[in-house]
Design a protein around this motif. Structure first.
Motif, PDB file in Angstrom:
ATOM      1  N   ARG A  32       0.995  -1.178  -0.164  1.00 30.08           N
ATOM      2  CA  ARG A  32      -0.028  -0.076   0.057  1.00 30.08           C
ATOM      3  C   ARG A  32       0.819   1.233  -0.119  1.00 30.08           C
ATOM      4  O   ARG A  32       1.681   1.353   0.868  1.00 30.08           O
ATOM      5  N   ASN A  33       0.625   2.272  -0.860  1.00 31.26           N
ATOM      6  CA  ASN A  33       1.412   3.497  -0.938  1.00 31.26           C
ATOM      7  C   ASN A  33       2.814   3.073  -0.921  1.00 31.26           C
ATOM      8  O   ASN A  33       3.563   3.838  -0.236  1.00 31.26           O
ATOM      9  N   GLY A  34       3.256   1.908  -1.715  1.00 28.28           N
ATOM     10  CA  GLY A  34       4.660   1.799  -1.926  1.00 28.28           C
ATOM     11  C   GLY A  34       5.331   1.066  -0.879  1.00 28.28           C
ATOM     12  O   GLY A  34       6.415   0.511  -1.081  1.00 28.28           O
ATOM     13  N   THR A  35       4.620   0.719   0.230  1.00 28.92           N
ATOM     14  CA  THR A  35       5.013   0.068   1.237  1.00 28.92           C
ATOM     15  C   THR A  35       4.262  -1.314   1.488  1.00 28.92           C
ATOM     16  O   THR A  35       3.135  -1.267   1.614  1.00 28.92           O
ATOM     17  N   LEU A  36       5.132  -2.418   1.832  1.00 31.67           N
ATOM     18  CA  LEU A  36       4.499  -3.857   2.178  1.00 31.67           C
ATOM     19  C   LEU A  36       4.167  -3.524   3.566  1.00 31.67           C
ATOM     20  O   LEU A  36       5.135  -3.412   4.600  1.00 31.67           O
ATOM     21  N   GLU A  37       2.810  -4.169   4.061  1.00 34.10           N
ATOM     22  CA  GLU A  37       2.240  -4.003   5.058  1.00 34.10           C
ATOM     23  C   GLU A  37       1.600  -5.403   5.455  1.00 34.10           C
ATOM     24  O   GLU A  37       1.174  -6.057   4.593  1.00 34.10           O
ATOM     25  N   LYS A  38       1.866  -5.607   6.842  1.00 31.10           N
ATOM     26  CA  LYS A  38       1.232  -6.988   7.413  1.00 31.10           C
ATOM     27  C   LYS A  38      -0.478  -7.184   7.370  1.00 31.10           C
ATOM     28  O   LYS A  38      -0.854  -5.949   7.536  1.00 31.10           O
ATOM     29  N   VAL A  39      -1.074  -8.210   6.870  1.00 28.98           N
ATOM     30  CA  VAL A  39      -2.422  -7.984   6.818  1.00 28.98           C
ATOM     31  C   VAL A  39      -2.757  -9.539   7.219  1.00 28.98           C
ATOM     32  O   VAL A  39      -1.770 -10.354   7.208  1.00 28.98           O
ATOM     33  N   SER A  40      -3.973  -9.829   7.120  1.00 31.99           N
ATOM     34  CA  SER A  40      -4.503 -11.019   7.646  1.00 31.99           C
ATOM     35  C   SER A  40      -4.562 -12.048   6.547  1.00 31.99           C
ATOM     36  O   SER A  40      -4.439 -11.410   5.498  1.00 31.99           O
ATOM     37  N   TRP A  41      -4.767 -13.264   6.478  1.00 31.73           N
ATOM     38  CA  TRP A  41      -4.660 -14.030   5.405  1.00 31.73           C
ATOM     39  C   TRP A  41      -6.071 -13.752   4.510  1.00 31.73           C
ATOM     40  O   TRP A  41      -5.915 -13.731   3.350  1.00 31.73           O
ATOM     41  N   ASP A  42      -7.089 -13.675   5.386  1.00 28.32           N
ATOM     42  CA  ASP A  42      -8.350 -13.180   4.770  1.00 28.32           C
ATOM     43  C   ASP A  42      -8.168 -11.967   3.667  1.00 28.32           C
ATOM     44  O   ASP A  42      -8.631 -12.032   2.557  1.00 28.32           O
ATOM     45  N   GLU A  43      -7.577 -11.130   4.209  1.00 28.21           N
ATOM     46  CA  GLU A  43      -7.362  -9.769   3.498  1.00 28.21           C
ATOM     47  C   GLU A  43      -6.451 -10.068   2.119  1.00 28.21           C
ATOM     48  O   GLU A  43      -6.461  -9.365   1.295  1.00 28.21           O
ATOM     49  N   ALA A  44      -5.296 -10.911   2.641  1.00 32.22           N
ATOM     50  CA  ALA A  44      -4.399 -10.898   1.710  1.00 32.22           C
ATOM     51  C   ALA A  44      -4.939 -11.608   0.547  1.00 32.22           C
ATOM     52  O   ALA A  44      -4.665 -11.309  -0.723  1.00 32.22           O
ATOM     53  N   LEU A  45      -5.840 -12.887   0.625  1.00 29.24           N
ATOM     54  CA  LEU A  45      -6.524 -13.470  -0.476  1.00 29.24           C
ATOM     55  C   LEU A  45      -7.405 -12.947  -1.155  1.00 29.24           C
ATOM     56  O   LEU A  45      -7.393 -12.702  -2.368  1.00 29.24           O
ATOM     57  N   GLN A  46      -8.286 -12.045  -0.346  1.00 25.85           N
ATOM     58  CA  GLN A  46      -9.150 -11.244  -0.920  1.00 25.85           C
ATOM     59  C   GLN A  46      -8.591 -10.231  -1.959  1.00 25.85           C
ATOM     60  O   GLN A  46      -9.023  -9.977  -3.195  1.00 25.85           O
ATOM     61  N   TYR A  47      -7.436  -9.488  -1.569  1.00 24.49           N
ATOM     62  CA  TYR A  47      -6.984  -8.536  -2.302  1.00 24.49           C
ATOM     63  C   TYR A  47      -6.004  -9.351  -3.489  1.00 24.49           C
ATOM     64  O   TYR A  47      -6.231  -8.801  -4.474  1.00 24.49           O
ATOM     65  N   THR A  48      -5.454 -10.415  -3.270  1.00 24.69           N
ATOM     66  CA  THR A  48      -5.098 -11.269  -4.395  1.00 24.69           C
ATOM     67  C   THR A  48      -6.050 -11.560  -5.587  1.00 24.69           C
ATOM     68  O   THR A  48      -5.627 -11.212  -6.607  1.00 24.69           O
ATOM     69  N   ALA A  49      -7.351 -11.943  -5.108  1.00 21.75           N
ATOM     70  CA  ALA A  49      -8.365 -12.335  -5.982  1.00 21.75           C
ATOM     71  C   ALA A  49      -8.769 -10.725  -6.895  1.00 21.75           C
ATOM     72  O   ALA A  49      -8.811 -10.941  -7.917  1.00 21.75           O
ATOM     73  N   GLU A  50      -8.876  -9.685  -6.209  1.00 27.85           N
ATOM     74  CA  GLU A  50      -9.350  -8.532  -6.733  1.00 27.85           C
ATOM     75  C   GLU A  50      -8.269  -8.015  -7.727  1.00 27.85           C
ATOM     76  O   GLU A  50      -8.763  -7.539  -8.696  1.00 27.85           O
ATOM     77  N   ARG A  51      -6.806  -8.329  -7.452  1.00 27.09           N
ATOM     78  CA  ARG A  51      -5.981  -7.726  -8.359  1.00 27.09           C
ATOM     79  C   ARG A  51      -5.845  -8.636  -9.448  1.00 27.09           C
ATOM     80  O   ARG A  51      -5.422  -8.210 -10.674  1.00 27.09           O
ATOM     81  N   LEU A  52      -6.176 -10.076  -9.290  1.00 28.10           N
ATOM     82  CA  LEU A  52      -6.141 -10.898 -10.325  1.00 28.10           C
ATOM     83  C   LEU A  52      -7.149 -10.534 -11.533  1.00 28.10           C
ATOM     84  O   LEU A  52      -6.950 -10.474 -12.591  1.00 28.10           O
ATOM     85  N   VAL A  53      -8.406 -10.320 -10.748  1.00 28.05           N
ATOM     86  CA  VAL A  53      -9.417  -9.962 -11.964  1.00 28.05           C
ATOM     87  C   VAL A  53      -9.125  -8.681 -12.419  1.00 28.05           C
ATOM     88  O   VAL A  53      -9.152  -8.375 -13.792  1.00 28.05           O
ATOM     89  N   GLN A  54      -8.593  -7.565 -11.759  1.00 26.22           N
ATOM     90  CA  GLN A  54      -8.273  -6.382 -12.407  1.00 26.22           C
ATOM     91  C   GLN A  54      -7.225  -6.521 -13.451  1.00 26.22           C
ATOM     92  O   GLN A  54      -7.178  -5.981 -14.376  1.00 26.22           O
ATOM     93  N   PHE A  55      -6.269  -7.208 -13.092  1.00 25.42           N
ATOM     94  CA  PHE A  55      -5.062  -7.589 -14.230  1.00 25.42           C
ATOM     95  C   PHE A  55      -5.560  -8.267 -15.392  1.00 25.42           C
ATOM     96  O   PHE A  55      -5.285  -7.763 -16.570  1.00 25.42           O
ATOM     97  N   ASP A  56      -6.488  -9.071 -15.160  1.00 26.57           N
ATOM     98  CA  ASP A  56      -7.138  -9.776 -16.396  1.00 26.57           C
ATOM     99  C   ASP A  56      -8.051  -8.659 -17.292  1.00 26.57           C
ATOM    100  O   ASP A  56      -7.912  -8.794 -18.425  1.00 26.57           O
ATOM    101  N   GLU A  57      -8.725  -7.793 -16.503  1.00 22.93           N
ATOM    102  CA  GLU A  57      -9.459  -6.825 -17.323  1.00 22.93           C
ATOM    103  C   GLU A  57      -8.569  -5.850 -18.065  1.00 22.93           C
ATOM    104  O   GLU A  57      -9.174  -5.239 -19.192  1.00 22.93           O
ATOM    105  N   GLU A  58      -7.407  -5.298 -17.260  1.00 27.39           N
ATOM    106  CA  GLU A  58      -6.630  -4.243 -18.017  1.00 27.39           C
ATOM    107  C   GLU A  58      -5.494  -4.989 -18.891  1.00 27.39           C
ATOM    108  O   GLU A  58      -5.159  -4.184 -19.806  1.00 27.39           O
TER     109      GLU A  58
END
Length: 778
Positions: A118-144
């Protein structure tokens, strides 16, 4: 099927003895194995035994693990293990890499939490947040960008579903594998085209009378303990002759009957000269050549053009030595084998070296005969498609890899053979044809063209790292998912070559301990991504993993064809099963078998060879035709090597191994735990360099600093260093608390490298023209 059983109590005399040894070890190590307060209450400790198999270099040597109060306190080999022993009734052992699994499991330097940027810095998050963010970024990547521009750079994994996730479900046709693309592409691919498959590298050691270790230090760097043990068994039991062909005087050369210090990159000429002798003296297998091969006349002509006297001028090996080795190999055949792997495959002219060396096997007819080049077979475990009950759409099935799709890459012959090239990836990123990457248990920044790769990773829209340690990719990633070690997960290993030349086999075990910190096994990480992707996309194809409640259940489904289960492998005296038996000389009953000297029948290769300016038959291609030539400015030839201590950068951060490595080099008193530059004293003297000096090594494309280790084991004009260290490695002196001098970590050897490679497979050419000078430092 062979597997041992335990007593009803789960204890045997052997496990009790090992537990006793573990008590002594725990008491001696004290706080190293105790809780974080440094205490170890051995008297009240509870011991158990578990099984695992080592994945440090993916070759699955068996591990028997002693656990005390949830911590690994001891690891030993498994007796009789296919990869970890010399066969039935022999001791199973582990190399330093395998023993380091204990260090790795409890290493506080591991990545302990998921991170997102986030904002150029790696931040610790929960597994649920990390996996959800991974899915969102993969969908966004496919679209773009399109999923087809996402590069799968996952290396070997303890679960087999990586390809299902990234190719079948996500839809990327782009993949770089460790084997073909950055390890030994010419060896593997040449073997496949010539008729032996990748079996062209591992002979039937125990039954051999004549073994040639060609560019291989089998007693120090091996694909499982069985290799070194098999060579020694053949020498002891059969009186086998061992020959080492290597520029360096290695541990294997020291134990050999003959050492041929061939000049670097001239192996192809030596192989043709040996063929010249064998053909001229009619020592070849006439029946096999006449009835089971193709292209012998073209091969004969190439060999005729390389008499031993001419080869002696090229290789530095005397004509008499060439004749002696050729005769010895041919007369011992078919109980004669050549062990070959990376040593002859990582140069610009490696393709012809690999073809010429592999051709010697067909010439003497040692194919799939006892003591020769065994056509090893994998066990018939069920494929993913066989065990998956849900239909799904393969989203990559009709997608063309970029290197075959765009005219920018028509200059690369490799596009006909391997579909991608490691050194070409930065160009593909610059062209917008690759925009993201997933790396698992690997760091491609060490595999070639490093500076361009660093820029490419930093330019990508999405970088996903699944790893146990911080490294060059994870430090630059958008998402970092911390993986458990192999001792913290259920594993299944299947293999071909081993100490059992008549048997296929499987090996495995349940997790020895629970995952440390907030890490997860790769199965859980991948199925967790799939679960989030199912919700995010609304595509039920992503739910295919829900049919298995656990990784163990999935493994058991794959083992269904073998008549065993993971429970069987975990609770017996051994963690392996011999599941099928097969005989030698299978080609006699195969109407389609042909050993090809000339590859003119392989259309894709013929086209690639024509574009690369080479023929389809064996031939001599001199150094510098592809790759570096030495010059007055850069007079030394550099290449990097492997050792028994480290594996692809995945265990360089272990201080115990660093200390052992330093001690082995006689430099353990120095405040330095990086890789060393091995240099002949004659080259050092002319440059004013002494043993233990810090030196600068420079090529036309980069430079770095290493500690010099002077040794007669390296030929004049040739310098080498261990691969996998430096600024892109897993841990630095600054992070470990050893100091703040980055030079103390050694260097990433591929900082000297750009885009030189074998034109056929894209294998990075790791032979680089350099010069070495003292730095003036301590």
């Amino acid at each position: 099927m062979s597997n041992s059983t335990q007593s009803e109590s789960g204890l045997t005399r052997r496990t009790l003895l090992k537990a006793g040894g573990a008590v002594a070890g725990a008491a001696a190590l004290g706080g190293c194995l105790g809780e974080e307060d440094g205490t170890t209450d051995v008297g009240s400790a509870e011991f158990s035994t578990a099984f695992s198999n080592c994945w440090m270099c993916s070759h699955n040597c068996g591990q028997e693990v002693t656990v005390m109060d949830g911590r690994v306190v001891n690891i030993t080999g498994v007796d009789g293990h296919p990869r970890g022993s010399a066969g039935p009734d022999t001791e199973g052992t582990l190399c330093p890499k395998g023993l380091a699994q204990q260090d790795k499991t409890h290493d506080p330097k591991r990545i302990k939490e998921p991170h997102i940027r986030r904002n150029g810095t790696l931040e610790k998050v929960s597994w649920d947040e990390a996996l959800q963010y991974t899915a969102e970024r993969l969908v966004q990547f496919d679209e773009e960008n399109g999923a087809e521009t996402f590069l799968d750079a996952t290396s070997w994994a303890e679960t087999s579903i990586f390809r299902t996730i990234w190719k079948d479900l996500y839809g990327s046709p782009e993949r770089i594998s460790r084997g073909i693309h950055v390890c030994a592409g010419p060896t593997f691919v040449a073997g496949g085209m010539m008729g032996t498959g990748t079996n062209n590298r591992i002979p039937d050691y125990q039954n051999s009378d004549y073994i040639i270790a060609w560019g291989r230090n089998i007693l120090n760097s091996f694909g499982g303990q069985f290799e070194a043990k098999g060579v020694l068994e053949a020498i002891e039991n059969r009186g086998a002759t061992l020959v080492t062909i290597d520029p360096n005087y290695t541990d294997t050369a020291e134990k050999s009957d003959h050492w041929l210090p061939v000049k670097p990159r001239t192996d192809g000429a030596l192989a043709l000269a040996m063929a010249n002798v064998i053909i001229e003296e009619e020592l070849y297998d006439e029946d096999f050549v006449e009835n089971f091969t193709h292209g012998f006349e073209a091969y004969r002509e190439a060999a005729a053009d390389m008499p031993p006297a001419e080869a002696a001028e090229i290789t530095g090996i005397s004509a008499d030595s060439i004749r002696e080795i050729a005769r010895g190999f041919a007369k011992a055949a078919p109980r004669a084998g050549i062990s070959v792997w990376t040593g002859t495959a990582q140069a610009g002219n490696s393709w012809k070296a690999s073809q010429n060396i592999t051709a010697l096997n067909g010439l003497v007819g040692n194919i799939d005969r006892p003591g020769g080049l065994r056509l090893w077979e994998y066990p018939s475990t069920a494929s993913f498609g066989q065990v998956c009950e849900q239909d799904y759409t393969n989203r990559a099935e009709f997608k063309t890899p970029a290197i075959n799709k765009y005219e920018e890459y028509e200059k690369y012959p490799l596009r006909h053979i391997t579909g991608i090239g490691h050194n070409v990836v930065p160009e593909m990123v610059e062209n917008g044809h690759i925009n993201g990457i997933v790396c698992h248990h690997d760091d491609p920044l060490k595999d070639g063209n490093t500076k361009a790769w660093i820029e490419a990773v930093e330019a990508m829209d999405l970088v996903l790292s699944i790893d146990a340690y911080w490294n060059g990719v994870s430090r630059r990633a958008d998402i970092v998912l911390p993986e458990s070690t192999s001792l913290e997960k259920d594993t299944l290993g299947t293999g071909n070559w081993s100490a059992y030349p008549r048997h296929k086999w499987v090996t495995g075990g349940k997790a020895a301990v629970d995952p440390r910190w907030n890490t997860r096994p790769d199965w859980d990480i991948l199925t967790g991504i799939a679960e989030k992707m199912a919700t995010e996309t609304g595509n039920d194809d992503w739910r295919i993993f829900e049919q298995w409640d656990s990784h163990e259940e999935f493994i058991n489904a794959k083992l269904g064809t073998c008549g065993t289960t993971l429970e069987d492998l975990s609770t017996g005296e051994n963690n392996y099963c011999l599941v099928e038996e097969y005989d030698y000389e299978k080609w006699k009953d195969d109407d389609h078998f042909t050993f090809r000297f000339d590859l003119d029948q392989i259309g894709s290769f013929a086209q690639a060879a024509e574009e690369a300016g080479m023929g389809t038959a064996p031939e001599w291609v001199p150094p510098g035709t592809y790759g570096d030539e030495m010059s007055d400015e850069y007079p030394l030839e550099f290449t990097d090597t492997r050792s028994v201590f480290f594996s692809h950068g995945s265990n360089q951060p272990h201080e115990r191994l660093q200390d052992h490595y330093a001690k082995r080099n006689g430099l353990n008193d120095a405040d330095y735990r990086g890789n060393y530059l091995y240099m002949n004293p004659k080259d050092a003297e002319s440059r004013g360099i002494e043993n233990g000096d810090m030196v600068s090594i420079e090529s036309a494309d980069g430079e770095g600093t290493l500690m010099a280790h002077l040794t007669e084991r390296v030929q004049p004009g040739f310098v080498t260093s261990e691969y996998g260290f430096g600024s892109t490695s897993s841990i630095t002196s600054r992070e470990s608390g050893r100091g703040s001098d980055d030079a103390a970590d050694g260097m990433n050897t591929m900082m000297l490298h750009t885009d030189q490679m074998d034109p056929i497979t894209g294998q990075p050419d790791r032979h680089i023209a350099v010069d070495v000078t003292p730095t003036g430092g301590d």
